[in-house]
Design a protein around this motif. Structure first.
Motif, PDB file in Angstrom:
ATOM      1  N   MET A 104       0.276   5.745   0.471  1.00 40.01           N
ATOM      2  CA  MET A 104      -0.654   6.831   0.758  1.00 40.01           C
ATOM      3  C   MET A 104      -0.896   7.621  -0.528  1.00 40.01           C
ATOM      4  O   MET A 104       0.022   8.206  -1.090  1.00 40.01           O
ATOM      5  CB  MET A 104      -0.089   7.748   1.847  1.00 40.01           C
ATOM      6  CG  MET A 104      -1.008   8.897   2.226  1.00 40.01           C
ATOM      7  SD  MET A 104      -2.592   8.362   2.913  1.00 40.01           S
ATOM      8  CE  MET A 104      -2.048   7.726   4.508  1.00 40.01           C
ATOM      9  N   HIS A 105      -2.151   7.609  -0.983  1.00 38.04           N
ATOM     10  CA  HIS A 105      -2.499   8.275  -2.239  1.00 38.04           C
ATOM     11  C   HIS A 105      -2.587   9.782  -2.020  1.00 38.04           C
ATOM     12  O   HIS A 105      -3.239  10.255  -1.077  1.00 38.04           O
ATOM     13  CB  HIS A 105      -3.827   7.742  -2.777  1.00 38.04           C
ATOM     14  CG  HIS A 105      -4.033   8.004  -4.223  1.00 38.04           C
ATOM     15  ND1 HIS A 105      -4.436   9.229  -4.710  1.00 38.04           N
ATOM     16  CD2 HIS A 105      -3.880   7.202  -5.312  1.00 38.04           C
ATOM     17  CE1 HIS A 105      -4.539   9.170  -6.029  1.00 38.04           C
ATOM     18  NE2 HIS A 105      -4.198   7.944  -6.414  1.00 38.04           N
ATOM     19  N   ARG A 106      -1.960  10.543  -2.894  1.00 41.14           N
ATOM     20  CA  ARG A 106      -1.861  11.982  -2.684  1.00 41.14           C
ATOM     21  C   ARG A 106      -3.175  12.708  -2.920  1.00 41.14           C
ATOM     22  O   ARG A 106      -3.415  13.763  -2.333  1.00 41.14           O
ATOM     23  CB  ARG A 106      -0.777  12.569  -3.594  1.00 41.14           C
ATOM     24  CG  ARG A 106       0.621  12.104  -3.238  1.00 41.14           C
ATOM     25  CD  ARG A 106       1.689  12.861  -3.976  1.00 41.14           C
ATOM     26  NE  ARG A 106       1.610  12.652  -5.423  1.00 41.14           N
ATOM     27  CZ  ARG A 106       2.487  13.181  -6.290  1.00 41.14           C
ATOM     28  NH1 ARG A 106       3.472  13.942  -5.851  1.00 41.14           N
ATOM     29  NH2 ARG A 106       2.363  12.939  -7.581  1.00 41.14           N
ATOM     30  N   LEU A 142      -6.419  10.937  -2.930  1.00 42.99           N
ATOM     31  CA  LEU A 142      -7.463  10.311  -2.124  1.00 42.99           C
ATOM     32  C   LEU A 142      -7.209  10.457  -0.624  1.00 42.99           C
ATOM     33  O   LEU A 142      -8.125  10.287   0.182  1.00 42.99           O
ATOM     34  CB  LEU A 142      -7.582   8.825  -2.476  1.00 42.99           C
ATOM     35  CG  LEU A 142      -7.952   8.501  -3.924  1.00 42.99           C
ATOM     36  CD1 LEU A 142      -8.003   6.988  -4.121  1.00 42.99           C
ATOM     37  CD2 LEU A 142      -9.285   9.128  -4.316  1.00 42.99           C
ATOM     38  N   HIS A 143      -5.938  10.742  -0.258  1.00 46.80           N
ATOM     39  CA  HIS A 143      -5.560  10.922   1.141  1.00 46.80           C
ATOM     40  C   HIS A 143      -5.886   9.683   1.985  1.00 46.80           C
ATOM     41  O   HIS A 143      -6.332   9.779   3.125  1.00 46.80           O
ATOM     42  CB  HIS A 143      -6.241  12.158   1.740  1.00 46.80           C
ATOM     43  CG  HIS A 143      -5.983  13.414   0.972  1.00 46.80           C
ATOM     44  ND1 HIS A 143      -4.735  13.996   0.885  1.00 46.80           N
ATOM     45  CD2 HIS A 143      -6.815  14.196   0.219  1.00 46.80           C
ATOM     46  CE1 HIS A 143      -4.801  15.081   0.136  1.00 46.80           C
ATOM     47  NE2 HIS A 143      -6.045  15.216  -0.288  1.00 46.80           N
ATOM     48  N   ARG A 144      -5.667   8.538   1.407  1.00 44.62           N
ATOM     49  CA  ARG A 144      -5.805   7.277   2.128  1.00 44.62           C
ATOM     50  C   ARG A 144      -4.890   6.251   1.474  1.00 44.62           C
ATOM     51  O   ARG A 144      -4.432   6.444   0.343  1.00 44.62           O
ATOM     52  CB  ARG A 144      -7.254   6.784   2.106  1.00 44.62           C
ATOM     53  CG  ARG A 144      -7.814   6.481   0.727  1.00 44.62           C
ATOM     54  CD  ARG A 144      -9.250   5.989   0.821  1.00 44.62           C
ATOM     55  NE  ARG A 144      -9.872   5.808  -0.475  1.00 44.62           N
ATOM     56  CZ  ARG A 144      -9.772   4.696  -1.213  1.00 44.62           C
ATOM     57  NH1 ARG A 144      -9.063   3.681  -0.764  1.00 44.62           N
ATOM     58  NH2 ARG A 144     -10.380   4.602  -2.376  1.00 44.62           N
ATOM     59  N   LYS A 145      -4.634   5.177   2.191  1.00 44.55           N
ATOM     60  CA  LYS A 145      -3.757   4.152   1.647  1.00 44.55           C
ATOM     61  C   LYS A 145      -4.497   3.313   0.605  1.00 44.55           C
ATOM     62  O   LYS A 145      -5.652   2.928   0.819  1.00 44.55           O
ATOM     63  CB  LYS A 145      -3.235   3.247   2.767  1.00 44.55           C
ATOM     64  CG  LYS A 145      -2.191   3.914   3.645  1.00 44.55           C
ATOM     65  CD  LYS A 145      -1.569   2.914   4.614  1.00 44.55           C
ATOM     66  CE  LYS A 145      -0.444   3.569   5.404  1.00 44.55           C
ATOM     67  NZ  LYS A 145       0.207   2.594   6.325  1.00 44.55           N
ATOM     68  N   VAL A 146      -3.837   3.040  -0.503  1.00 45.63           N
ATOM     69  CA  VAL A 146      -4.390   2.171  -1.537  1.00 45.63           C
ATOM     70  C   VAL A 146      -3.319   1.146  -1.912  1.00 45.63           C
ATOM     71  O   VAL A 146      -2.124   1.411  -1.825  1.00 45.63           O
ATOM     72  CB  VAL A 146      -4.836   2.960  -2.793  1.00 45.63           C
ATOM     73  CG1 VAL A 146      -5.920   3.961  -2.456  1.00 45.63           C
ATOM     74  CG2 VAL A 146      -3.658   3.667  -3.440  1.00 45.63           C
ATOM     75  N   THR A 170       0.831  -1.204   0.000  1.00 43.97           N
ATOM     76  CA  THR A 170       0.000   0.000   0.000  1.00 43.97           C
ATOM     77  C   THR A 170       0.864   1.252   0.000  1.00 43.97           C
ATOM     78  O   THR A 170       2.030   1.229   0.430  1.00 43.97           O
ATOM     79  CB  THR A 170      -0.933   0.033   1.223  1.00 43.97           C
ATOM     80  OG1 THR A 170      -0.142  -0.013   2.420  1.00 43.97           O
ATOM     81  CG2 THR A 170      -1.899  -1.140   1.190  1.00 43.97           C
TER      82      THR A 170
END
Length: 329
Positions: free
Chosen positions: A291-293, A295-299, A289
């Protein structure tokens, strides 16, 4: 949702509301269809239409590989998540020469930028790849100037030739790898590339299936019979992140060695336990995973592929211009 990699020989059949793999010794493994994303078959497995119908009802793609780990094909369930408007726009973008060329440039640009990212990573760690990096950065400048798909494919080919020529300097040991050889692969590295490229292709197909995109209509690679060419377009972007980085890790950490392979008259092949080991490493890599810049959540790395499908859909629906995935870490 899980991807299942099945290596045992036996029978794959529906049993009540599960898919059961029964081995020849009588032992079995049940796959809960509600938690199954897709299935990769590597063993000699028999199955019937009842099983295939059930897989289709549950929208589970089935990817087939032969004894040597070569991709043989996929069972692609009937599409249920369809959009007539998107299909029309997808075809229209293909026949519109300028729109197709623009999308093709984005695929090549995304793949090339990720290649550069890999080379800079190893350059900072003392690997001598500066010459190839300079050439590739120069070739990237020619991508926006391309006037045809053929010209663009030529630039892409030059970029990959220079990229692969840097690989011997990235590996800690001499692997015998000099250049890309496909059919058949002639050494352990080429065998890993061929196998993992097909795994990446299959994973892209599974993610496209979840979206409303048609996998046979592509932009960089020409659509043709008997192949899902859009998977080839998308996989180009993610090979540097998933396939190439995994190969560097497997070889440099000596997870695989020349003893993990066998050579025959038809090239170099992975041993059975090596296919199992590499497949497990590939699945673990897809689970990583970041941290998506936006979406501000882990993907997960796998979810990045699905997000790429959605970005392409927005472009085709004239909502937002497509920008290819670029490694930012």
């Amino acid at each position: 949702m899980e991807s299942y990699y099945l290596f045992s020989n036996g029978e794959l059949a529906r049993k009540d509301n599960v898919i059961r793999l029964t081995r020849k010794d009588g032992q079995f493994k049940d796959l809960k269809v509600e938690l199954t994303r897709d299935i990769f078959l590597f063993g000699e497995v028999s199955l019937n239409t009842k099983c295939l119908v059930f897989l289709s009802q549950k929208r589970i793609p089935l990817h087939l590989f032969n004894y040597y780990g070569n991709y043989s094909g996929s069972f692609y369930p009937r599409e249920k998540n369809v959009s007539g408007e998107l299909l029309v726009n997808q075809v229209t973008a293909n026949v519109d020469c300028q729109h197709r060329l623009n999308l093709a440039k984005k695929f090549v640009l995304g793949a090339s930028q990720n290649i550069v990212r890999n080379l800079k990573y190893y350059l900072r760690r003392g690997k001598d790849v500066s010459e190839q990096l300079t050439v590739i950065e120069s070739l990237i400048k020619a991508i926006p100037l391309s006037t045809s798909i053929d010209q663009l494919m030529g630039i892409e080919g030059d970029i990959h030739r220079n990229y692969y020529s840097a690989w011997p300097n990235i590996f800690n040991d001499d692997t015998g790898f000099v250049s890309r050889v496909r059919r058949p692969p002639d050494n352990m590295v080429n065998t890993l590339i061929s196998f993992l490229n097909m795994m990446m292709y299959s994973s892209c197909l599974s993610e496209i299936y979840v979206s409303q995109l048609n996998p046979t209509i592509s932009y960089l690679h020409s659509p043709s019979e008997r192949r899902f060419s859009l998977c080839l377009d998308l996989s180009e972007i993610f090979k540097p992140l998933i396939v190439d980085r995994l190969i560097f890790s497997l070889v440099n950490k000596r997870v695989v060695t020349p003893d993990s392979f066998e050579k025959g008259s038809n090239g170099c092949y992975m041993k059975k336990n090596t296919i199992l080991k590499v497949s497990r490493a590939y699945d673990e890599y897809l689970r990583k995973t970041i941290m998506h810049r936006q979406l501000h959540r882990k993907v997960s790395y796998r979810h990045l592929v699905r997000l790429e499908c959605y970005k392409l859909i927005k472009d085709l629906m004239d909502e937002k211009e497509y920008q290819p995935f670029k490694i930012w870490w």
